[in-house]
Write an enzyme that holds these catalytic residues in place. Structure first.
Site, short mmCIF file in Angstrom:
data_model
loop_
_atom_site.label_atom_id
_atom_site.label_comp_id
_atom_site.label_asym_id
_atom_site.label_seq_id
_atom_site.Cartn_x
_atom_site.Cartn_y
_atom_site.Cartn_z
N SER A 125 0.80 -1.24 0.00
CA SER A 125 0.00 0.00 0.00
C SER A 125 0.83 1.28 0.00
O SER A 125 0.39 2.30 0.53
CB SER A 125 -0.96 0.06 1.20
OG SER A 125 -1.76 -1.07 1.23
N LEU A 126 2.02 1.24 -0.57
CA LEU A 126 2.81 2.47 -0.63
C LEU A 126 2.40 3.33 -1.83
O LEU A 126 2.78 4.49 -1.92
CB LEU A 126 4.31 2.15 -0.74
CG LEU A 126 4.98 1.65 0.53
CD1 LEU A 126 6.47 1.44 0.27
CD2 LEU A 126 4.79 2.63 1.68
N LYS A 173 13.57 7.25 9.74
CA LYS A 173 14.45 6.09 9.84
C LYS A 173 14.72 5.45 8.46
O LYS A 173 13.78 5.18 7.71
CB LYS A 173 13.81 5.04 10.76
CG LYS A 173 13.76 5.50 12.21
CD LYS A 173 15.17 5.61 12.73
CE LYS A 173 15.26 5.97 14.19
NZ LYS A 173 16.65 6.27 14.58
N PRO A 208 14.66 0.36 7.43
CA PRO A 208 13.79 -0.55 6.65
C PRO A 208 14.10 -0.47 5.15
O PRO A 208 14.09 -1.49 4.46
CB PRO A 208 12.37 -0.04 6.94
CG PRO A 208 12.48 0.68 8.24
CD PRO A 208 13.87 1.27 8.27
N LYS A 237 22.88 9.51 2.89
CA LYS A 237 23.01 8.25 3.63
C LYS A 237 22.34 7.10 2.87
O LYS A 237 22.94 6.03 2.70
CB LYS A 237 22.34 8.44 5.00
CG LYS A 237 22.48 7.27 5.93
CD LYS A 237 21.95 7.66 7.30
CE LYS A 237 21.84 6.46 8.21
NZ LYS A 237 21.17 6.81 9.46
N CYS A 286 -25.40 -0.12 -12.94
CA CYS A 286 -25.46 -1.58 -13.03
C CYS A 286 -26.50 -2.12 -12.04
O CYS A 286 -27.68 -1.94 -12.27
CB CYS A 286 -24.07 -2.19 -12.86
SG CYS A 286 -23.97 -3.78 -13.69
N GLN A 341 -30.60 -1.65 -12.03
CA GLN A 341 -31.57 -2.75 -11.88
C GLN A 341 -32.49 -2.47 -10.68
O GLN A 341 -33.70 -2.74 -10.73
CB GLN A 341 -30.82 -4.08 -11.71
CG GLN A 341 -29.96 -4.43 -12.94
CD GLN A 341 -29.11 -5.68 -12.76
OE1 GLN A 341 -29.05 -6.27 -11.69
NE2 GLN A 341 -28.43 -6.10 -13.84
N HIS A 391 -21.01 0.57 -16.84
CA HIS A 391 -20.25 1.26 -15.79
C HIS A 391 -19.52 2.47 -16.38
O HIS A 391 -18.37 2.34 -16.82
CB HIS A 391 -19.19 0.32 -15.21
CG HIS A 391 -19.74 -0.80 -14.41
ND1 HIS A 391 -19.73 -0.81 -13.03
CD2 HIS A 391 -20.32 -1.96 -14.78
CE1 HIS A 391 -20.27 -1.93 -12.60
NE2 HIS A 391 -20.64 -2.65 -13.63
N GLU A 423 -18.15 4.85 -14.88
CA GLU A 423 -17.01 5.27 -14.05
C GLU A 423 -15.67 4.78 -14.59
O GLU A 423 -14.64 5.41 -14.36
CB GLU A 423 -17.21 4.82 -12.60
CG GLU A 423 -17.09 3.33 -12.30
CD GLU A 423 -18.37 2.53 -12.53
OE1 GLU A 423 -19.26 3.03 -13.26
OE2 GLU A 423 -18.48 1.41 -11.98
N1 GLN Z 1 -25.42 -8.43 -10.04
C1 GLN Z 1 -25.86 -7.74 -11.21
C2 GLN Z 1 -25.67 -8.57 -12.47
O1 GLN Z 1 -24.87 -9.47 -12.51
C3 GLN Z 1 -25.20 -6.38 -11.34
C4 GLN Z 1 -23.71 -6.46 -11.51
C5 GLN Z 1 -23.02 -5.14 -11.25
O2 GLN Z 1 -23.56 -4.25 -10.59
N2 GLN Z 1 -21.81 -5.00 -11.71
O3 GLN Z 1 -26.31 -8.33 -13.44
#
Ligand code: GLN
Length: 538
Positions: free
Chosen positions: A16-17, A189, A192, A225, A383, A387, A509, A511
């Site tokens: 996680s660096l 330090k 490490p 150093k 998604c 639904q 999606h 995003e």
């Molecule tokens: N579980 C839902 C499906 O498989 C939605 C999947 C999701 O949100 N990525 O259709």
């Protein structure tokens, strides 16, 4: 001699660096100097890909255009570089072994004993070189997952050793490490880091550059150093101080001249400075917003923010585009019910119902949709969130009280979301969903069309269940419109309620495609709607 240069990024001391952010920041600097760069990640676990992993294990599963389910660091690579990645940008130990075993079964090894060295390391090296081979990239950065010293990372470190031996002028190793601050001693330090570099050296790998994560500035003495003990030049000891946002890291790295040192070491032109003016504009808007809104993110993994990484980042891009600070309120859907939804969601300027799988927290998500729909609060469902919007509408507007997705209740009498025919015979879990980019046609005059300003879009999917077209007419007649349709199979990809100020659900999606250079239009429009909601409440 190869014309492509290879940079390996290893990590020491602790996980996680932020190897992903350092890799993406270095790539951004090289890209803004005009180099074409890509980044790949090697993950030392045995799963073929993270698609079958629970988000609690590994955070969000990121999806590429070509339908690869990948590590979330690929999201950072795309967000920073504004360039798509692919199946080839994420390799796991599982995948390496799979290809070696397939070759063994085919008889390719001609009776030889198949071993970690050379067969696994050869396959690792083949994958390390792959992206550099078609001439598209001048620089390929390879992030090695895990921490130096992990047993499972050994074959990768060995492959890097061989690579360096075979192509000494075309590659270098950046080692990311931690310089802890001991409050009791009042000191930073170095031990490490010395140990983790020793461990790399024991495997025959000498790092060329140390990037040192720290909470306090590292002075010249400390750099001297570290340089002395670790066999690196002092100028190659780079401070990486904690930043208020990951998007400030490219600028910090530029101030430390990381790009210049890398280019010098690789024998590439390094005059001048990376031009980060557009990046700086974005950072300025991020730092000095003129507005603030509160958006509720309703999900079931809210205690683990990495589970919704791309959504959170898309809000940062969209917030900056609107010069607005988006205060995300992470709300657990399992804790929402009809009696307390008002108490929990009151005061929000927007509600986003997150993607997800399975029954846990499902009913709470439906309550959140209902609250947004009935109270004219801007709503965005992604998604499973889309639904949920469909199911909520079926239950509370169409009056189908039993409406459901067959994922949640296979026996429902009103399967408004159901499994596609093509999915019904599938029994394997890995890589079997509808994955990757699909085209979608937008209905003229819809909200989606106004936002995208295009007739056809392409967005990424990751799901099994679909809108059931048998109910389409009833939904449309009651006010929930299907405004994005897959032209190849007529699947509904977007729903809207035109009567509502802003109500949109997408089966895909969005995003995954939001970047610093190109904030996603749906997120930008949603944030704009939440600002309007905020202003109307004043
Ligand atoms: N579980 C839902 C499906 O498989 C939605 C999947 C999701 O949100 N990525 O259709």
């Amino acid at each position: 001699m190869s014309s492509t240069k290879y940079i390996f990024v290893t990590g020491g001391v602790t996980s996680s660096l932020g190897k992903g952010i350092i890799s993406a920041s270095l790539a951004t600097l090289l890209q803004s100097r005009g180099y074409s760069v890509t980044i790949q990640k090697f993950d030392p676990y045995i799963n073929i890909d993270p698609g079958t992993l629970n988000p609690y294990e590994h955070g969000e599963c990121y999806v590429t255009d070509d339908g690869a389910e990948t590590d979330l660091d690929l999201g950072h690579y795309e967000r920073f570089l504004n360039r798509p990645t692919s199946q080839d940008n994420n390799v796991t130990t599982g995948r390496i072994y799979q290809s070696v075993i397939v070759k063994e079964r085919r008889g390719d090894y001609l009776g030889k004993t198949v071993q970690v060295i050379p067969h696994i390391t050869d396959e690792i090296k083949r994958r390390m070189l792959l992206l550099g081979q078609n001439g598209e990239f001048e620089v390929v950065i390879t992030e090695i997952g895990g921490t130096v010293g992990d047993i499972e990372a050994l074959p990768y470190v060995e492959a890097v050793r061989q690579f360096k031996w075979e192509m000494p002028d075309d590659c270098l190793v950046v080692h990311l490490t931690l310089i802890p601050y001991l409050a009791a001693a009042g000191e930073l330090k170095t031990k490490p880091t010395q140990h983790s570099v020793k461990m790399l050296q024991e495997s025959g790998v000498q790092p060329d550059i140390l990037v040192c994560r720290t909470e306090h500035h590292i002075d010249d003495d400390l750099k001297r150093k570290l340089a002395l003990f670790c066999n690196v030049k002092k100028e190659a000891v780079i401070e990486s101080i904690d930043a208020e946002t990951i998007y400030a890291v490219p600028l910090l790295m530029r101030n430390e001249k990381l790009d210049e040192i890398v280019l010098k070491r690789l024998g590439l032109p390094h005059e001048g400075k990376a031009d980060l003016s557009r990046w700086k504009d974005f950072l300025y808007k991020l730092r000095f917003p003129t507005n603030e809104v509160r958006i509720g993110l309703i999900g079931k993994y809210v205690e683990l923010k990495d589970a919704y990484k791309s959504i959170a980042e898309a809000f940062i891009h969209a917030g900056a585009a609107n010069e607005c600070k988006v205060q995300l309120e992470w709300i657990h859907s399992e804790k929402l019910n009809a009696d307390d939804v008002e108490k929990n969601l009151r005061g929000l300027n927007g509600i986003l119902v997150a993607p997800g799988f399975g029954e846990r927290g499902f009913e709470g998500k439906l309550e959140a949709v209902r609250y947004a729909r009935e109270n004219n609060i801007p709503f965005f469902g992604i998604c499973l969130g889309m639904q949920c919007a469909v199911i909520e509408f079926a239950r509370n507007v169409l009056g189908h009280k039993d409406a459901n997705s067959t994922e949640i209740n296979p026996e429902t009498s009103q399967p408004v979301i159901h499994l596609m025919e093509a999915q019904k015979s599938i029994t394997e879990k890995g890589g079997t969903m509808r994955l990757g980019a699909y085209n979608c046609e937008l209905i003229p005059d819809s909200l989606a069309h106004k936002i995208y300003k295009r007739n056809t879009i392409s967005e990424r999917h990751r799901h099994r269940f679909e809108y059931n077209n048998a109910f389409l007419k009833a939904f449309e007649a009651a006010g929930m419109k299907a405004t994005g349709i897959n032209p190849d199979n007529q699947l509904v990809e977007i729903v809207e309620i035109p009567e509502h100020p802003f109500f949109i659900g997408t089966q895909f999606h969005p995003e995954y495609k939001s970047t610093v250079a190109n904030p996603h239009p749906l997120f930008t429009a949603f944030v704009k709607a939440t600002i309007e909601h905020h202003n109307s409440e004043k």
